[in-house]
Structures are given as structure tokens and as C-alpha cells.
Design an enzyme around this catalytic site. Structure first.
Site, PDB file in Angstrom:
ATOM      1  NE  ARG A 160       1.360   2.329   4.822  1.00 36.31           N
ATOM      2  CZ  ARG A 160       0.586   3.707   4.616  1.00 36.31           C
ATOM      3  NH1 ARG A 160      -0.687   3.294   4.286  1.00 36.31           N
ATOM      4  NH2 ARG A 160       1.069   4.698   4.587  1.00 36.31           N
ATOM      5  CB  CYS A 184     -30.118   3.265 -11.516  1.00 37.99           C
ATOM      6  SG  CYS A 184     -31.774   3.134 -11.128  1.00 37.99           S
ATOM      7  CG  MET A 185     -24.344   1.571 -13.838  1.00 32.60           C
ATOM      8  SD  MET A 185     -24.077   0.463 -15.242  1.00 32.60           S
ATOM      9  CE  MET A 185     -24.136  -1.018 -14.601  1.00 32.60           C
ATOM     10  CG  ASP A 186     -26.034   4.663 -15.929  1.00 33.92           C
ATOM     11  OD1 ASP A 186     -24.707   4.665 -15.903  1.00 33.92           O
ATOM     12  OD2 ASP A 186     -26.589   3.768 -16.423  1.00 33.92           O
ATOM     13  CE1 TYR A 202     -33.620  -2.077 -13.100  1.00 32.00           C
ATOM     14  CE2 TYR A 202     -31.784  -0.604 -11.930  1.00 32.00           C
ATOM     15  CZ  TYR A 202     -32.297  -1.269 -13.102  1.00 32.00           C
ATOM     16  OH  TYR A 202     -31.812  -1.016 -14.461  1.00 32.00           O
ATOM     17  CG  HIS A 238       2.467   7.162   7.693  1.00 31.73           C
ATOM     18  ND1 HIS A 238       1.987   8.785   7.360  1.00 31.73           N
ATOM     19  CD2 HIS A 238       1.268   6.534   7.421  1.00 31.73           C
ATOM     20  CE1 HIS A 238       0.655   8.583   7.061  1.00 31.73           C
ATOM     21  NE2 HIS A 238       0.185   7.264   7.115  1.00 31.73           N
ATOM     22  CE  LYS A 243      -1.415   8.962   0.027  1.00 32.08           C
ATOM     23  NZ  LYS A 243      -2.033   7.922   0.505  1.00 32.08           N
ATOM     24  NE  ARG A 245       4.682  11.651   4.930  1.00 29.76           N
ATOM     25  CZ  ARG A 245       5.258  10.871   5.970  1.00 29.76           C
ATOM     26  NH1 ARG A 245       6.381  11.413   6.417  1.00 29.76           N
ATOM     27  NH2 ARG A 245       4.587  10.381   6.988  1.00 29.76           N
TER      28      ARG A 245
HETATM   29  C1  LIG Z   1       3.032   7.824   4.112  1.00 29.44           C
HETATM   30  C2  LIG Z   1       2.142   8.929   3.929  1.00 29.44           C
HETATM   31  N1  LIG Z   1       2.198  10.429   4.407  1.00 29.44           N
HETATM   32  C3  LIG Z   1       1.441  11.230   4.334  1.00 29.44           C
HETATM   33  C4  LIG Z   1      -0.079  10.887   3.884  1.00 29.44           C
HETATM   34  C5  LIG Z   1      -1.089  12.012   3.893  1.00 29.44           C
HETATM   35  O1  LIG Z   1      -1.862  11.761   4.812  1.00 29.44           O
HETATM   36  P1  LIG Z   1      -3.195  12.653   5.223  1.00 29.44           P
HETATM   37  O2  LIG Z   1      -3.825  12.658   3.780  1.00 29.44           O
HETATM   38  O3  LIG Z   1      -3.736  12.088   6.209  1.00 29.44           O
HETATM   39  O4  LIG Z   1      -2.589  13.943   5.416  1.00 29.44           O
HETATM   40  C6  LIG Z   1      -0.223   9.445   3.541  1.00 29.44           C
HETATM   41  C7  LIG Z   1      -1.617   9.165   3.266  1.00 29.44           C
HETATM   42  O5  LIG Z   1      -1.970   8.133   3.140  1.00 29.44           O
HETATM   43  C8  LIG Z   1       0.775   8.506   3.452  1.00 29.44           C
HETATM   44  O6  LIG Z   1       0.298   7.341   3.439  1.00 29.44           O
END
Ligand SMILES: Cc1ncc(COP(=O)(O)O)c(C=O)c1O
Length: 372
Positions: free
Chosen positions: A140, A314-316, A268, A170, A40, A223
């Protein structure tokens, strides 16, 4: 956004490191367990498609993303493995979930009822793959009681338009030394499992921290997120169980070098005034690239020597104090190794008083990525 291909600042992503990090976990995880790579947020800023490819080479058999568009990006890049969307997708997009053969998280009964209603209007009929989310203490998304989960499972099992593919939770503190809250969440999840007569293909509880520090408690799918990018999920709290190889470096080049005499202001607001004759180098990266102003006073590496970032970023662009005259075009390492020295993403996170997850996700699309 225009990508700065014609500027010397770039993120260098070591896909071999990602492959090795995934491979090391795959070797270690209990038999019968699968690893889904969490890609993600554009692969935590490393690039979703390229990191997903590297993770697959390391042994990942599926992917997790946060939003529908990230899942579509992977399908359009040709990935055919299972893809689970971890957060809630609006029911009005069910046709896209089916079209792209995506697995979706169910976190409320209302969502599921609306989804079932929508599915009756879709021709030809195709079942929707769902993972039921249990909130055991993250607060959550997800169902919080055994009764609610039992009820939702009964509803799912009575519907031919649904495939019950997963059940998951989770953990909120798997990366901490104190395991008491982790155990509380584990206990709640076990209680929920105990009221169910049947389980789906995937029962999964494990992020990177759970996989690393609670390997007996991973369910049958992991995961795997931050650790696949080579970063310790706990920051400093817990030692790495096996060496993680950081995949990301950030480099640039000096675009101007000048000698200023004592008493000259830099940047700046003149928050830095030279105290003697000083060699100042300008680096083409700034807060618009995600190199945030709070990094003033942090250091970067030039020829293996630490050079302080002076004056406001700065920005860049930003300015650094060089130990001596150096050539325009000399490499500047903002994150990564240089002549035996290293600046880690954790060091940047410490300076910013945040976590490396946030640093990795903050780099702007303006910085090009080079994959090796
Ligand atoms: C539901 C869920 N599973 C797994 C992960 C992966 O977590 P990590 O990057 O700590 O392995 C996340 C990350 O935010 C998550 O929200």
C-alpha cells in the site's frame, strides 16, 4: 446532512464497552507499550470524539486517524494527546500539521524532500513530527527496502526541522489462522530494524489482530482499532482471546402495522407476495441510512422474535413480517440484544458477504447516535 432526530431510528453506542475493551488490552499489553486508539472514519462509524473520550478513559494515550481533517476534528474537540495520521497528507498542508501539532506518515522520499523545502518557508520554525512507514508486504504505502529506509533515516536525522517520532509497518494477514505471511512480514521488518543504529520513540506494527493473536510482536505502541469497538478482527476465523464487548446497537420502532390477505405484493417490484393473512410492520430505515437492499431476507428482532425483512428495502423504510399483530411504536432491534436474543454486526456482514468493518462504516450520518 439533516440528522433524523425526529425519527425513532438510532444507533446506540455503549461508551462503557469501548472503555472496557481498551482497558482489557491495556492490562494485557507488554509493559512499556502504549495504546493509540484508531478513531478514523468517524470512529469506525461510532463517532470519533465520543469514542476517543471513552478510549482515553480506558487508558489510550494517543490516537490514529486516516486523514488530516479527522485529526483536526480531535484537536478542535480539545484532545491534547499525540495524533498520528496514518495515510499520506499533501505537503501543501504542512502549516496545518504544525498548527495542530500532528504527527504525519512519511511514505516516499519525494514527499519528505518537498516537506523539508516547505518547512524552510514557515516562520517561526517549528519541527514536524514524522513516522516513517515501511511496506513489508501490504503493498500500500511505504518504503520497501532496508537501503531506502536507511537513506530516509539519514535524511531525517540531518534535518533540524524534523522530529523522527516513529517507524512502523502494517500486517496484511494478522487476522488469519495461517501465520506464514505474517512471519514473512515480521522478518522483513526485523531486517530493516537491524540496519538502523538508532530507533525513534515509537516502533509500531500492531493493529488489533496483531495485539490479540501475536502479543509478543506488538512493538512499543499498539494501533488498536476494530477490537476497541468490540468486534473480532478476524470475523469467524480466530476465537477471541478475551471477551470483546460490541459497542454498537441499531434500533428503531414500528411506524405502521397492517394485516394483508394472501396474494398481496410488498415493496418495489413485488418481490414478496403474501401467502396467507400476514401481519406486516413498516420500519423507518432504508438504504439511504446504510441498511442496504441486500439485507432483504435477513431478520430483525421484535420482542425477542426474529422477523424477516420482506420485499425490497426502500430508500427510507423497509417491511418486516410480524408473527402477530403488534403495536405501532414497538421497538425493533436491527443490531443488538433484545429479550435474550441477539443480532450481531457479524451476522449483518455475513448476509452482506462483507466484513463488519464495512457495515459499521456504512451507516449514514442521517441516523442519530445516542451515547450511553
Ligand atoms: C495502518 C493501520 N493501522 C492500524 C489500523 C487498525 O486496524 P484494526 O481496526 O484492524 O485494529 C488500521 C486500520 O485499517 C490501519 O490502516
Amino acid at each position: 446532512m439533516a440528522v433524523g432526530w425526529h425519527r425513532p431510528t438510532k444507533l446506540v453506542i455503549d461508551t462503557q464497552a469501548i472503555k472496557e475493551n481498551v482497558g482489557n488490552e491495556v492490562k494485557r499489553m507488554p509493559k512499556g507499550t502504549e495504546l493509540f486508539a484508531v478513531v478514523k472514519a468517524n470512529g469506525y462509524g461510532h463517532g470519533a470524539v465520543q469514542t476517543a473520550k471513552a478510549a482515553r478513559e480506558g487508558g489510550a494515550t494517543g490516537f490514529c486517524v486516516a486523514i488530516l481533517d479527522e485529526a483536526i476534528e480531535l484537536r478542535e474537540a480539545g484532545f491534547q494527546e499525540p495524533i498520528l495520521i496514518l495515510s499520506v497528507v499533501d505537503v501543501s498542508y504542512i502549516d496545518l500539521l504544525l498548527k495542530y501539532d500532528l504527527s504525519v506518515t512519511v511514505a516516499t522520499q519525494e514527499w519528505l524532500e518537498q516537506a523539508i523545502e516547505q518547512l524552510t518557508h514557515i516562520e517561526p520554525q517549528k519541527p514536524l513530527k514524522i513516522h516513517i512507514k515501511v511496506d513489508t508486504g501490504m503493498g500500500r504505502i511505504g518504503f520497501t527496502t532496508s537501503e531506502a529506509v536507511k537513506q530516509i533515516v539519514e535524511l531525517v536525522q540531518s534535518e533540524k526541522t524534523l522530529i523522527w517520532e516513529g517507524l512502523f509497518t502494517h500486517f496484511s494477514t494478522a487476522d488469519e489462522k495461517d501465520a506464514s505471511y505474517f512471519e514473512k512480514q515480521t522478518h522483513r521488518f526485523q531486517e530493516i530494524l537491524s540496519v538502523l543504529f538508532e530507533l525513534p520513540k515509537y516502533v509500531h506494527v500492531s493493529n488489533s489482530a496483531t495485539a490479540l493473536w501475536h502479543p509478543d510482536n506488538v512493538g512499543n505502541m499498539i494501533r488498536f482499532g476494530i477490537a476497541m469497538y468490540g468486534l473480532n478482527p478476524s470475523g469467524h476465523a480466530l476465537p477471541e482471546v478475551y471477551p470483546l464487548n460490541p459497542a454498537l446497537s441499531l434500533v428503531s420502532k414500528l411506524i405502521q402495522v397492517k394485516e394483508l390477505s394472501a396474494g398481496e405484493g410488498i415493496g418495489y417490484g413485488h418481490t414478496y407476495i403474501t401467502t396467507a393473512n400476514e401481519w406486516i410492520g413498516t420500519v423507518p430505515i432504508g438504504y439511504a441510512d446504510g441498511w442496504l437492499r441486500h439485507l432483504q431476507g435477513f431478520s430483525v428482532l421484535v420482542n425477542g422474535e426474529l422477523c424477516e425483512i420482506i420485499g425490497r428495502i426502500c430508500m427510507d423504510q423497509c417491511m418486516i413480517r410480524l408473527p402477530r399483530q403488534m403495536d405501532v411504536g414497538t421497538q425493533v432491534t436491527l443490531i443488538g440484544h433484545d429479550h435474550g436474543e441477539v443480532i450481531t454486526m457479524q451476522m449483518v456482514a455475513d448476509k452482506l458477504e462483507t466484513i463488519h468493518y464495512e457495515v459499521a462504516c456504512t451507516f449514514s450520518e442521517r441516523i442519530p447516535k445516542e451515547y450511553k
